[in-house]
Design a protein around this motif. Structure first.
Motif, PDB file in Angstrom:
ATOM      1  N   MET A 447      32.860  37.108  42.828  1.00  0.00           N
ATOM      2  CA  MET A 447      31.612  37.431  41.969  1.00  0.00           C
ATOM      3  C   MET A 447      30.631  37.796  43.053  1.00  0.00           C
ATOM      4  SD  MET A 447      30.357  37.431  38.997  1.00  0.00           S
ATOM      5  CE  MET A 447      30.911  36.017  37.817  1.00  0.00           C
ATOM      6  N   PRO A 448      29.793  39.226  42.738  1.00  0.00           N
ATOM      7  CA  PRO A 448      28.893  39.346  43.651  1.00  0.00           C
ATOM      8  C   PRO A 448      27.658  38.620  43.328  1.00  0.00           C
ATOM      9  CG  PRO A 448      29.702  41.123  42.150  1.00  0.00           C
ATOM     10  CD  PRO A 448      30.351  39.820  41.782  1.00  0.00           C
ATOM     11  N   HIS A 449      26.618  38.757  44.099  1.00  0.00           N
ATOM     12  CA  HIS A 449      25.374  37.932  43.868  1.00  0.00           C
ATOM     13  C   HIS A 449      24.682  38.532  42.777  1.00  0.00           C
ATOM     14  CE1 HIS A 449      21.398  36.174  44.691  1.00  0.00           C
ATOM     15  NE2 HIS A 449      22.036  35.302  45.695  1.00  0.00           N
ATOM     16  N   PRO A 450      24.178  37.790  41.830  1.00  0.00           N
ATOM     17  CA  PRO A 450      23.715  38.277  40.637  1.00  0.00           C
ATOM     18  C   PRO A 450      22.505  39.503  41.064  1.00  0.00           C
ATOM     19  CG  PRO A 450      22.996  35.999  40.745  1.00  0.00           C
ATOM     20  CD  PRO A 450      24.093  36.182  41.844  1.00  0.00           C
ATOM     21  N   GLU A 451      21.840  39.110  41.953  1.00  0.00           N
ATOM     22  CA  GLU A 451      20.505  40.064  42.472  1.00  0.00           C
ATOM     23  C   GLU A 451      21.133  41.372  42.895  1.00  0.00           C
ATOM     24  OE1 GLU A 451      18.273  37.750  45.204  1.00  0.00           O
ATOM     25  OE2 GLU A 451      17.800  36.051  43.478  1.00  0.00           O
ATOM     26  N   ASP A 452      22.424  41.330  43.287  1.00  0.00           N
ATOM     27  CA  ASP A 452      22.883  42.541  44.213  1.00  0.00           C
ATOM     28  C   ASP A 452      23.770  43.479  43.216  1.00  0.00           C
ATOM     29  OD1 ASP A 452      21.268  41.559  46.124  1.00  0.00           O
ATOM     30  OD2 ASP A 452      23.119  40.772  47.309  1.00  0.00           O
ATOM     31  N   ILE A 453      24.080  43.305  41.992  1.00  0.00           N
ATOM     32  CA  ILE A 453      24.822  43.919  41.213  1.00  0.00           C
ATOM     33  C   ILE A 453      24.582  45.671  41.374  1.00  0.00           C
ATOM     34  CG2 ILE A 453      26.022  44.363  38.935  1.00  0.00           C
ATOM     35  CD1 ILE A 453      26.636  41.712  39.901  1.00  0.00           C
ATOM     36  N   TYR A 485      34.880  37.201  35.843  1.00  0.00           N
ATOM     37  CA  TYR A 485      35.630  36.825  34.855  1.00  0.00           C
ATOM     38  C   TYR A 485      35.222  38.004  33.631  1.00  0.00           C
ATOM     39  CZ  TYR A 485      31.393  34.830  33.043  1.00  0.00           C
ATOM     40  OH  TYR A 485      30.104  34.477  32.583  1.00  0.00           O
ATOM     41  N   GLN A 486      34.530  39.298  33.927  1.00  0.00           N
ATOM     42  CA  GLN A 486      34.218  39.938  33.101  1.00  0.00           C
ATOM     43  C   GLN A 486      35.172  41.319  33.542  1.00  0.00           C
ATOM     44  OE1 GLN A 486      32.114  38.645  35.125  1.00  0.00           O
ATOM     45  NE2 GLN A 486      30.172  38.382  34.312  1.00  0.00           N
ATOM     46  N   PRO A 487      35.884  41.905  32.583  1.00  0.00           N
ATOM     47  CA  PRO A 487      36.939  42.754  33.138  1.00  0.00           C
ATOM     48  C   PRO A 487      36.091  44.193  33.860  1.00  0.00           C
ATOM     49  CG  PRO A 487      37.337  42.187  30.876  1.00  0.00           C
ATOM     50  CD  PRO A 487      36.146  41.493  31.198  1.00  0.00           C
ATOM     51  N   GLY A 509      47.060  44.304  36.607  1.00  0.00           N
ATOM     52  CA  GLY A 509      46.886  44.632  35.185  1.00  0.00           C
ATOM     53  C   GLY A 509      46.896  43.402  34.427  1.00  0.00           C
ATOM     54  N   PHE A 510      47.794  42.666  34.955  1.00  0.00           N
ATOM     55  CA  PHE A 510      48.145  41.070  34.170  1.00  0.00           C
ATOM     56  C   PHE A 510      46.835  40.442  34.222  1.00  0.00           C
ATOM     57  CE2 PHE A 510      48.596  39.208  38.257  1.00  0.00           C
ATOM     58  CZ  PHE A 510      49.239  40.356  38.984  1.00  0.00           C
ATOM     59  N   LEU A 511      45.902  40.102  35.455  1.00  0.00           N
ATOM     60  CA  LEU A 511      44.836  39.560  35.394  1.00  0.00           C
ATOM     61  C   LEU A 511      43.595  40.081  34.697  1.00  0.00           C
ATOM     62  CD1 LEU A 511      43.484  37.157  36.834  1.00  0.00           C
ATOM     63  CD2 LEU A 511      42.598  38.719  38.485  1.00  0.00           C
ATOM     64  N   ILE A 512      43.419  41.608  34.821  1.00  0.00           N
ATOM     65  CA  ILE A 512      42.368  42.181  33.691  1.00  0.00           C
ATOM     66  C   ILE A 512      42.693  41.761  32.191  1.00  0.00           C
ATOM     67  CG2 ILE A 512      41.251  44.306  33.276  1.00  0.00           C
ATOM     68  CD1 ILE A 512      41.109  43.837  36.257  1.00  0.00           C
ATOM     69  N   HIS A 513      44.016  42.105  31.850  1.00  0.00           N
ATOM     70  CA  HIS A 513      44.419  41.864  30.425  1.00  0.00           C
ATOM     71  C   HIS A 513      43.985  40.411  30.204  1.00  0.00           C
ATOM     72  CE1 HIS A 513      47.566  45.209  30.977  1.00  0.00           C
ATOM     73  NE2 HIS A 513      46.274  45.660  30.920  1.00  0.00           N
ATOM     74  N   ALA A 514      44.170  39.486  31.061  1.00  0.00           N
ATOM     75  CA  ALA A 514      43.923  38.102  30.905  1.00  0.00           C
ATOM     76  C   ALA A 514      42.554  37.961  30.502  1.00  0.00           C
ATOM     77  CB  ALA A 514      44.424  37.348  31.832  1.00  0.00           C
ATOM     78  N   PHE A 515      41.694  38.512  31.258  1.00  0.00           N
ATOM     79  CA  PHE A 515      40.112  38.454  31.067  1.00  0.00           C
ATOM     80  C   PHE A 515      39.888  38.811  29.605  1.00  0.00           C
ATOM     81  CE2 PHE A 515      39.363  38.428  35.981  1.00  0.00           C
ATOM     82  CZ  PHE A 515      39.807  36.923  35.775  1.00  0.00           C
ATOM     83  N   TYR A 517      41.094  38.400  26.889  1.00  0.00           N
ATOM     84  CA  TYR A 517      41.441  37.114  25.942  1.00  0.00           C
ATOM     85  C   TYR A 517      40.755  36.072  26.259  1.00  0.00           C
ATOM     86  CZ  TYR A 517      45.388  40.399  24.799  1.00  0.00           C
ATOM     87  OH  TYR A 517      46.263  41.277  24.160  1.00  0.00           O
ATOM     88  N   GLY A 518      39.450  36.318  26.529  1.00  0.00           N
ATOM     89  CA  GLY A 518      38.747  35.082  26.566  1.00  0.00           C
ATOM     90  C   GLY A 518      38.720  34.143  28.018  1.00  0.00           C
ATOM     91  N   ALA A 519      37.951  34.868  28.819  1.00  0.00           N
ATOM     92  CA  ALA A 519      37.880  34.047  30.061  1.00  0.00           C
ATOM     93  C   ALA A 519      36.596  33.286  30.497  1.00  0.00           C
ATOM     94  CB  ALA A 519      37.895  35.186  31.279  1.00  0.00           C
TER      95      ALA A 519
END
Length: 579
Positions: A447-453, A485-487, A509-515, A517-519
RNA sequence: GGAGGCGUGGUGUAGUCGGCCUAACACGCAUGCCUGUCACGCAUGAGAUCACGGGUUCGAAUCCCGUCGCCUCCGCCA
């Protein structure tokens, strides 16, 4: 044999007058002709057996016994004669008079003696590892390792973490270390990969709602080895949902402190914390050893103000390392210049302050007054030495950081103790010269730092991440992060890494798809168990805390692995060896 | 991939700027002696293609070239 009733170290004064049966290896034998002493060794320690000729049959057996024979002794516990006690042994106030002696196994003369604590060639030790492991000091490492694991498991169990196993036959993924490949018989020409970490699986467990997971997991990386790197090693792997970064750090810090308390009886101080930027600027390293003296200093403006040397005027950065109470000889100073160059510096300026005043290697470029000002800027005391390296900022700091460590080692200035440190806000990306592209500093799910997105698209190298390391006494012990956790954000990162959408779909793909369905928001960390135990045991190499380790070339001299396999085995998996 | 260190009886080392090496010392091993040791002691003895291959030389553990193995570091290790 008769059933063992006591371990060696458990035979103490309370048992005087009783009959016991002990069993183990002949550690040492002291033959006095009319009297034979045997030190019997088992996992707990030693106990002395004394054979006298009055019991002719037992005496004859113990006369025949040699080093590392396996014997069972049933005998009477008696106090040693006054003055004959051995305070070194738990059982040192008693000895056993044998009533029945059973030789369970004879032993060839071993290639080296477990009873001798000498430096045996490591190749030989590994080839005869079962003898090497008999040495009490090595055994002690494994008893410590067991304690550590017990403490780890009890902590996680008590805090609601589920121990879940993940596959060892997994899929090869891009990024990261080289994979160990396993050919598939059912799909000839295709391969599993042994996991470099259970990273993706544990994230999927979070999507599954397991909430808190841990695992003592074997992981595999096919890279060159070092004293602190083995091709397979053990991680304490952890992942949690709905936790902030600071909650995760607090939880893991509590875990380590409990482990130290339960396995070493040590109360560790609360961990220090600094950002990656602070670590690099203060120590020239992302894993500072806080025991090795004070931080480095930024002398850029002082150097520009006082040293007229054009080379230094043009340098973007100048940093200093102070060596306190150190009056090097000319030869030593030359040695430091060489050291700095060996680490990649273009040069080194030294300033030595003694009772007679200041000396410097840059005398040509500054007068006495400027020298005074510069020394003051560096808060140089009498008897101190200052080392200055100038150039690009981080490379210069890295050189100074190495000098700081080398000085502390050479002059034995490294303090005792356990200096834990959290390093946070690692950069999200690094530039790979080799691949000429951005790569993830930690891994692509960080996860990037929220201030640096917003910087991801505009200035990616300045993006900080929510990644963190545990550093203990200059060794990286653990590494972790909050995860994306956001695709949509994950897609942005893959794009910044230059991975095309088709490729990411195929490989992740399997990880992106999983996200989709509610991550849950989640994050975690992985500790190097072997390194942790190595440091706790005061061992110099991981090989001292792994029962059957590999050599620096990845060879197991005991089993002789790796080895060729038969043509039919190769045929089954559809592989042909290139000549 | 690169740099450095090491390789001598079973083990640990000395010898390594060519000859006093017919390879030394300690531990271990074998045999004998020894009733209070705990790294027991004493005596005697066995045990080495000096990592391997090639070369230089009258002569190589020793010098040169190559190979192999072990260790450490750099690269590499998300």
């Amino acid at each position: 044999m008769e059933g063992r009733t006591h371990y060696a170290a458990a035979v103490t004064e309370e048992l005087i007058g009783q009959t016991v049966t002990v069993a183990g290896w002949v550690h040492r034998r002291r033959d006095h002709g009319g009297l034979i002493f045997i030190d019997l060794r088992d996992r707990t320690g030693l106990v002395q057996i004394v054979a006298e000729p009055v019991h002719a049959e037992n005496f004859a057996e113990l006369d025949r016994v040699r080093a590392e024979f396996v014997v069972a002794i049933t005998g009477m516990v008696r106090a040693r004669p006054t003055g004959m006690e051995n305070p070194e042994l738990a059982s040192g106030r008693i000895e056993i008079e044998p009533l029945r002696v059973t030789i369970l196994s004879e032993a060839k003369t071993p290639p080296f003696m477990p009873a001798e604590a000498e430096n045996v060639d490591e190749m030989l030790r590994l080839k005869y590892r079962y003898i090497d492991l008999r040495r009490p000091s090595l055994l002690g490492n494994f008893m410590l390792r067991d304690k550590v694991l017990m403490a780890v498991r009890s902590f996680f169990h008590a805090h609601g973490f589920l121990d879940v196993e993940t596959p060892s036959l997994a899929r090869s993924t891009p990024e990261g270390a080289r994979d160990f490949l396993v050919p598939s018989r059912l799909a000839p020409g295709e391969f599993y990969a042994l996991p470099q970490s259970p990273q993706i699986f544990k994230q999927l467990l979070m999507v599954a709602g397991f909430d808190r997971y841990y695992q003592i997991a074997k992981v595999f990386r096919d890279e060159d080895l070092r004293a602190d790197r083995q091709p397979e090693f053990t991680q304490i792997d952890v992942e949690m949902s709905f936790m902030s970064q600071s909650e995760i750090l607090d939880m893991m810090e509590a875990m380590l402190r409990q482990v130290f308390y339960e396995s070493l009886g040590v109360e560790v101080a609360p961990f220090e914390r600094m950002t990656w930027q602070q670590a690099m600027e203060g120590y020239g390293s992302d894993k500072p050893d806080l025991r090795a003296g004070e931080p480095l200093m930024d002398l850029t403006s002082a150097v520009r103000a006082h040293i007229a040397w054009p080379v230094l005027q043009a340098a973007p950065f100048a940093g200093g390392a102070v060596m306190r109470h150190y009056q090097p000889t000319r030869k030593q100073l030359d040695g430091w210049v060489e050291f700095a160059k060996g680490q990649g510096a273009s040069g080194l300026i030294w300033i030595v302050k003694s009772g007679e005043g200041l000396r410097t290697s840059a005398g040509k470029w500054l007068d006495e007054q400027a020298l005074q000002h510069l020394a003051a800027a560096a808060r140089l005391g009498t008897d101190d030495t200052l080392m200055i390296v100038a150039g690009e900022k981080f490379p210069s700091l890295a050189v100074l950081g190495q000098m700081r460590l080398e000085f502390a080692r050479q002059e034995k200035r490294i303090e005792d103790g356990w200096r834990f440190l959290w390093v946070t806000e690692f950069p999200l990306f690094e530039w790979s010269e080799e691949e000429q592209r951005l790569v993830s500093a930690h891994h692509p799910f960080t996860m990037p730092h929220p201030e640096d997105i917003d910087l991801i698209a505009t200035d990616p190298l300045r993006v900080r991440s929510q990644a963190y390391d545990v550093v203990l006494n200059g060794t990286e012990l653990a590494s972790g992060s909050l995860r994306i956790y956001q695709p949509e954000l994950q897609a942005k990162i893959f794009a910044a890494l230059g991975l095309d959408p088709e490729e990411t779909e195929e490989k992740f793909g399997f990880l992106i798809h999983a996200f989709q369905y509610g991550a849950p928001p989640h994050g975690g960390i992985a500790f190097g168990l072997d390194r942790l135990v190595m440091l706790m045991a005061g061992a110099r190499s991981l090989r001292e805390v792994i029962a059957f380790p590999k050599t620096a070339k990845g060879v197991d001299p005991l089993m002789n692995a790796p080895s060729p396999v038969s043509t039919s085995q190769l045929d089954e998996v559809g592989i042909q060896i290139k000549k």
